[in-house]
Design a protein around this motif. Sequence first.
Motif: not given
Length: 404
Positions: A236, A239, A259, A287, A289-293, A300
């Motif tokens: 995320q 991370d 997940a 973006r 913090r909880g979005e998919w990196l 995602g």
Amino acid sequence: MAQIVDQWTKRVEDGTNADGSKRYRKVHSDRWGKGKRWLARWDENGRRVSQSFETKDGAEAFLSRTVTEQADGVYVQKSKKDVTVAQVWPLWWSGKAGKSKSLRDGYQAAWKHVEPKWGSVPCQQVTRAAVAAWLPTLTSRLLGEDGEPRPLGESSMRKVMIVLHGVMETAVEERIVLSNPVRMKDAPKQKPSERRYLSVAELDRLLAALPGSSARLVVDVLVRTGLRPGEAFGLQVGDLDPVRGRLRISRDVDAQGQADDTKTRRHRDVPVGGDLLLDLEDVAEGRDRGEWLLADSKGGWTRDRWRHVWSTATAEAGLDELDTYELRHTAASLAIHSGANVKTVQRMLGHRSAAMTLDIYGHLWDSELDALPAQMDAHMRAERERFKERRARADRQQSDSRTG
């Protein structure tokens, strides 16, 4: 109190003896000639239980053995002798609630092989010989080119044995059986898998064949960090720590995009730097913090969507039958040849111990062994020169003192 009862006869009064006591004689009971004649009775946790036998000798032998087992503390209650493998399975399975989803899914798949054969069998009737004979007959749900089921792979076969062994071990703990008849050494030994390490040229071909920057970023992350594919898809935005140059690995994503915790249920940090860190900062900018990196146009990545992209790119790059997981092996190889020691590689890959890392990748340190003789020669030459210089210095000092 243990006793043997004849169910085909009964005692009836037959007058009195000379001393005035009652006299008895045996006559046929209502059960004469019906069913098993001899009944063994004994106490089990304060409750009276029994079992019928054809012969008196059989009843006496059983009762003698039961009394001895109770005295020795190895007795199995009659009420547990009909407990089946399927009835013990939930007890064993409940103890796996804290394991990762991928591991539990593997156990569930293995149980689907165990249940048809052993589910309805009482645990008391499971034998080592029967298990050993059954194991080679297992087949995969996938069909071969001839349309016939393929033999189950060694890895899957070992997983089946782990499940059956675990269930029977639970049966031992519950005093359903006295000992576990399933032996893990009867499972086929898993041969070391052949690992593939991409050269830099092959890696460049692969990157060029990928359809877009998001897919190339996934491969770049896998090759430079050694993450498992599910761990990479589970990253995320929060991370990424660009100040420290670290990625926090704390979750895994399954084939459906759900997940879960990591395979080992341990979290770790891996280093990122250079162009990769700049690329990750670019995709994370602005973006939540909880979005998919690492994300494609649909959000995602999932392994199912990735599989199509990957198969197309590997075919175009001439890297057929290359699995995404082999990028993890490539990452280990690049790290080792860049001078990383075993502890660093262990931490990067998230292995439980450095011994595990050496078991898998120890051969990649052979280049250090190749260089060792020359390094030892150089060290010894340097020591001889140092010793020679030291002696010459002492001689000069001695000469100077005489001259003075």
